[in-house]
Scaffold this motif. Structure first.
Motif, PDB file in Angstrom:
ATOM      1  N   VAL A   1      47.687  48.400  24.784  1.00 43.28           N
ATOM      2  CA  VAL A   1      46.969  48.693  23.547  1.00 43.28           C
ATOM      3  C   VAL A   1      46.516  50.150  23.608  1.00 43.28           C
ATOM      4  CG1 VAL A   1      45.031  48.069  22.062  1.00 43.28           C
ATOM      5  CG2 VAL A   1      46.168  46.303  23.432  1.00 43.28           C
ATOM      6  N   ASN A   2      47.117  50.968  22.769  1.00 42.78           N
ATOM      7  CA  ASN A   2      46.816  52.401  22.759  1.00 42.78           C
ATOM      8  C   ASN A   2      46.953  53.011  24.152  1.00 42.78           C
ATOM      9  OD1 ASN A   2      46.217  52.284  19.973  1.00 42.78           O
ATOM     10  ND2 ASN A   2      44.093  51.717  20.394  1.00 42.78           N
ATOM     11  N   GLY A   3      47.962  52.564  24.866  1.00 45.68           N
ATOM     12  CA  GLY A   3      48.233  53.101  26.192  1.00 45.68           C
ATOM     13  C   GLY A   3      47.416  52.499  27.313  1.00 45.68           C
ATOM     14  N   VAL A   4      46.556  51.517  26.995  1.00 46.38           N
ATOM     15  CA  VAL A   4      45.706  50.889  28.002  1.00 46.38           C
ATOM     16  C   VAL A   4      46.119  49.424  28.149  1.00 46.38           C
ATOM     17  CG1 VAL A   4      43.339  50.273  28.636  1.00 46.38           C
ATOM     18  CG2 VAL A   4      43.798  52.428  27.464  1.00 46.38           C
ATOM     19  N   LEU A   5      46.248  48.954  29.394  1.00 40.99           N
ATOM     20  CA  LEU A   5      46.656  47.572  29.623  1.00 40.99           C
ATOM     21  C   LEU A   5      45.494  46.618  29.411  1.00 40.99           C
ATOM     22  CD1 LEU A   5      48.944  47.913  32.785  1.00 40.99           C
ATOM     23  CD2 LEU A   5      49.637  47.502  30.414  1.00 40.99           C
ATOM     24  N   PHE A   6      45.771  45.534  28.702  1.00 36.91           N
ATOM     25  CA  PHE A   6      44.770  44.501  28.411  1.00 36.91           C
ATOM     26  C   PHE A   6      45.343  43.139  28.807  1.00 36.91           C
ATOM     27  CE2 PHE A   6      43.329  41.197  25.400  1.00 36.91           C
ATOM     28  CZ  PHE A   6      41.978  41.221  25.644  1.00 36.91           C
ATOM     29  N   PRO A   7      44.684  42.423  29.737  1.00 38.95           N
ATOM     30  CA  PRO A   7      43.515  42.853  30.509  1.00 38.95           C
ATOM     31  C   PRO A   7      43.915  43.701  31.705  1.00 38.95           C
ATOM     32  CG  PRO A   7      44.137  40.652  31.199  1.00 38.95           C
ATOM     33  CD  PRO A   7      45.093  41.034  30.073  1.00 38.95           C
ATOM     34  N   ALA A   8      42.936  44.378  32.314  1.00 34.86           N
ATOM     35  CA  ALA A   8      43.170  45.004  33.605  1.00 34.86           C
ATOM     36  C   ALA A   8      43.203  43.904  34.664  1.00 34.86           C
ATOM     37  CB  ALA A   8      42.058  46.008  33.920  1.00 34.86           C
ATOM     38  N   VAL A   9      44.024  44.048  35.683  1.00 36.97           N
ATOM     39  CA  VAL A   9      44.184  43.011  36.704  1.00 36.97           C
ATOM     40  C   VAL A   9      43.933  43.610  38.078  1.00 36.97           C
ATOM     41  CG1 VAL A   9      45.713  41.266  37.696  1.00 36.97           C
ATOM     42  CG2 VAL A   9      45.925  41.863  35.271  1.00 36.97           C
TER      43      VAL A   9
ATOM     44  N   ASP B   1      41.490  40.950  55.014  1.00 32.91           N
ATOM     45  CA  ASP B   1      40.997  39.710  55.611  1.00 32.91           C
ATOM     46  C   ASP B   1      39.751  39.337  54.816  1.00 32.91           C
ATOM     47  OD1 ASP B   1      40.441  37.539  57.178  1.00 32.91           O
ATOM     48  OD2 ASP B   1      39.642  38.710  58.863  1.00 32.91           O
ATOM     49  N   LEU B   2      39.963  38.554  53.761  1.00 36.76           N
ATOM     50  CA  LEU B   2      38.957  38.441  52.712  1.00 36.76           C
ATOM     51  C   LEU B   2      38.183  37.133  52.789  1.00 36.76           C
ATOM     52  CD1 LEU B   2      37.879  39.920  50.201  1.00 36.76           C
ATOM     53  CD2 LEU B   2      39.595  38.719  48.865  1.00 36.76           C
ATOM     54  N   ASP B   3      36.871  37.233  52.619  1.00 40.92           N
ATOM     55  CA  ASP B   3      36.022  36.070  52.404  1.00 40.92           C
ATOM     56  C   ASP B   3      34.997  36.460  51.343  1.00 40.92           C
ATOM     57  OD1 ASP B   3      34.021  37.589  53.657  1.00 40.92           O
ATOM     58  OD2 ASP B   3      34.395  36.658  55.601  1.00 40.92           O
ATOM     59  N   LEU B   4      34.143  35.501  50.964  1.00 41.99           N
ATOM     60  CA  LEU B   4      33.201  35.787  49.882  1.00 41.99           C
ATOM     61  C   LEU B   4      32.192  36.856  50.265  1.00 41.99           C
ATOM     62  CD1 LEU B   4      32.359  32.460  48.016  1.00 41.99           C
ATOM     63  CD2 LEU B   4      33.293  34.561  47.078  1.00 41.99           C
ATOM     64  N   GLY B   5      31.862  36.929  51.550  1.00 44.65           N
ATOM     65  CA  GLY B   5      30.923  37.952  51.994  1.00 44.65           C
ATOM     66  C   GLY B   5      31.472  39.351  51.775  1.00 44.65           C
ATOM     67  N   SER B   6      32.720  39.570  52.178  1.00 45.39           N
ATOM     68  CA  SER B   6      33.323  40.893  51.987  1.00 45.39           C
ATOM     69  C   SER B   6      33.583  41.162  50.510  1.00 45.39           C
ATOM     70  CB  SER B   6      34.619  41.006  52.795  1.00 45.39           C
ATOM     71  OG  SER B   6      35.553  40.002  52.429  1.00 45.39           O
ATOM     72  N   PHE B   7      33.881  40.104  49.746  1.00 43.09           N
ATOM     73  CA  PHE B   7      34.046  40.264  48.302  1.00 43.09           C
ATOM     74  C   PHE B   7      32.749  40.747  47.668  1.00 43.09           C
ATOM     75  CE2 PHE B   7      33.483  38.496  44.033  1.00 43.09           C
ATOM     76  CZ  PHE B   7      34.605  38.983  43.384  1.00 43.09           C
ATOM     77  N   ALA B   8      31.628  40.105  48.021  1.00 43.66           N
ATOM     78  CA  ALA B   8      30.335  40.487  47.453  1.00 43.66           C
ATOM     79  C   ALA B   8      29.980  41.914  47.835  1.00 43.66           C
ATOM     80  CB  ALA B   8      29.253  39.517  47.928  1.00 43.66           C
ATOM     81  N   ALA B   9      30.257  42.314  49.077  1.00 46.76           N
ATOM     82  CA  ALA B   9      29.963  43.678  49.513  1.00 46.76           C
ATOM     83  C   ALA B   9      30.822  44.677  48.754  1.00 46.76           C
ATOM     84  CB  ALA B   9      30.191  43.810  51.018  1.00 46.76           C
ATOM     85  N   ALA B  10      32.082  44.323  48.531  1.00 47.65           N
ATOM     86  CA  ALA B  10      32.976  45.210  47.792  1.00 47.65           C
ATOM     87  C   ALA B  10      32.531  45.349  46.345  1.00 47.65           C
ATOM     88  CB  ALA B  10      34.406  44.693  47.873  1.00 47.65           C
ATOM     89  N   VAL B  11      32.109  44.246  45.725  1.00 47.52           N
ATOM     90  CA  VAL B  11      31.619  44.294  44.344  1.00 47.52           C
ATOM     91  C   VAL B  11      30.410  45.219  44.256  1.00 47.52           C
ATOM     92  CG1 VAL B  11      30.462  42.972  42.538  1.00 47.52           C
ATOM     93  CG2 VAL B  11      32.520  42.061  43.618  1.00 47.52           C
ATOM     94  N   ALA B  12      29.484  45.096  45.225  1.00 44.04           N
ATOM     95  CA  ALA B  12      28.277  45.917  45.211  1.00 44.04           C
ATOM     96  C   ALA B  12      28.612  47.402  45.289  1.00 44.04           C
ATOM     97  CB  ALA B  12      27.359  45.512  46.367  1.00 44.04           C
TER      98      ALA B  12
ATOM     99  N   ARG C   1      33.067  51.351  39.367  1.00 43.39           N
ATOM    100  CA  ARG C   1      34.503  51.384  39.079  1.00 43.39           C
ATOM    101  C   ARG C   1      34.931  50.151  38.301  1.00 43.39           C
ATOM    102  NH1 ARG C   1      39.165  49.736  43.329  1.00 43.39           N
ATOM    103  NH2 ARG C   1      40.956  49.880  41.916  1.00 43.39           N
ATOM    104  N   LEU C   2      34.424  48.970  38.704  1.00 50.49           N
ATOM    105  CA  LEU C   2      34.802  47.731  38.026  1.00 50.49           C
ATOM    106  C   LEU C   2      34.330  47.735  36.579  1.00 50.49           C
ATOM    107  CD1 LEU C   2      33.990  45.133  40.846  1.00 50.49           C
ATOM    108  CD2 LEU C   2      36.214  46.124  40.275  1.00 50.49           C
ATOM    109  N   GLU C   3      33.111  48.206  36.339  1.00 46.05           N
ATOM    110  CA  GLU C   3      32.580  48.218  34.982  1.00 46.05           C
ATOM    111  C   GLU C   3      33.307  49.245  34.118  1.00 46.05           C
ATOM    112  OE1 GLU C   3      28.335  48.599  35.131  1.00 46.05           O
ATOM    113  OE2 GLU C   3      28.093  46.457  35.541  1.00 46.05           O
ATOM    114  N   LEU C   4      33.689  50.375  34.692  1.00 50.00           N
ATOM    115  CA  LEU C   4      34.456  51.359  33.942  1.00 50.00           C
ATOM    116  C   LEU C   4      35.813  50.788  33.536  1.00 50.00           C
ATOM    117  CD1 LEU C   4      34.733  54.254  32.862  1.00 50.00           C
ATOM    118  CD2 LEU C   4      35.649  54.904  35.108  1.00 50.00           C
TER     119      LEU C   4
ATOM    120  N   PHE D   1      27.824  40.155  41.252  1.00 52.68           N
ATOM    121  CA  PHE D   1      27.815  41.259  40.296  1.00 52.68           C
ATOM    122  C   PHE D   1      26.399  41.668  39.898  1.00 52.68           C
ATOM    123  CE2 PHE D   1      32.142  39.877  40.052  1.00 52.68           C
ATOM    124  CZ  PHE D   1      32.861  41.010  39.716  1.00 52.68           C
ATOM    125  N   GLY D   2      25.415  40.807  40.148  1.00 55.63           N
ATOM    126  CA  GLY D   2      24.029  41.179  39.919  1.00 55.63           C
ATOM    127  C   GLY D   2      23.575  41.193  38.480  1.00 55.63           C
ATOM    128  N   TYR D   3      24.322  40.555  37.583  1.00 53.05           N
ATOM    129  CA  TYR D   3      23.917  40.520  36.181  1.00 53.05           C
ATOM    130  C   TYR D   3      22.831  39.473  35.969  1.00 53.05           C
ATOM    131  CZ  TYR D   3      28.276  43.086  35.426  1.00 53.05           C
ATOM    132  OH  TYR D   3      29.280  44.004  35.478  1.00 53.05           O
TER     133      TYR D   3
END
Length: 212
Positions: A18-26, A34-45, A50-53, A81-83
């Protein structure tokens, strides 16, 4: 692994340009993560700006391949995400609270049509962000389609200019008549007790007045 390497932009066949931008972003985890929820939460923080942009530029963000097998882990992933959590007061869909901030999407029969809509657009306090999660993939159907509403608006202005002009001038009023109990046959069948999260009529009236 650095947090900025955890979220890797990828693609799916269903994406639209859409206007040169992919919808949705993936975003998917790096193949070497080596992923678990703890590292996911740290990465989100650390990566939240970047994620919100990416969310603002695309309009929707699909996270695929992360370790979220059930509703409890999904609740933890959303919390990362802290919302602020918005109580489901005033909504129309028949839903059941699963755990924490996780609700079923809609419990009306599969043959009921649910038109495109903004979540809780009929009340002044509505969510600014929604998270969707599928725990058990259906054999067929079950997709939650999403659209860019500003494009719908632009097309409506071209196709129905007089109607859109009247909406812009006068606004829109929703009128709902709520029964006492839920109507499971309707996609907007919540009764007043579950709509306002109370069995006390005076409390329901007070909460309805607060919502305007």
């Amino acid at each position: 692994m650095a947090h900025d390497e955890l979220f890797v932009e990828t693609s799916i066949p269903e994406q639209k340009a859409v206007n040169g931008v992919l919808f949705p972003a993936v975003l998917s985890p790096s193949p070497t993560a080596d992923l678990d929820l703890g590292s996911f939460a740290a990465a989100v923080a650390s990566q939240r700006p970047r994620l919100e942009l990416l969310l603002r530029s695309s309009g929707a963000l699909l996270l695929r391949g992360f370790p979220v097998p059930d509703a409890t882990d999904f609740d933890r992933a959303v919390a990362a995400f802290g919302y602020d959590e918005l109580p489901y007061v005033g909504g129309a869909a028949p839903r059941t609270n699963v755990v924490g901030r996780v609700f079923t999407a809609n419990e009306s029969p599969p043959d009921q049509k649910i038109p495109f809509h903004h979540e809780m657009a009929q009340v002044p306090e509505f969510p600014t962000k929604l998270f969707f999660f599928c725990e058990v993939e259906p054999g067929s159907g079950g997709e939650t389609p999403i659209v860019l509403s500003h494009l719908v608006y632009e097309r409506m202005k071209v196709k129905f200019p007089e109607f859109v002009a009247r909406l812009e001038e006068y606004g829109l009023i929703y009128t709902r008549v709520l029964g006492e109990g839920d109507d499971p046959s309707s996609p907007i069948g919540r009764g007043w007790q579950s709509t306002f999260l109370t069995k006390d009529r005076s409390v329901a009236v007070e909460r309805a007045a607060h919502l305007g």
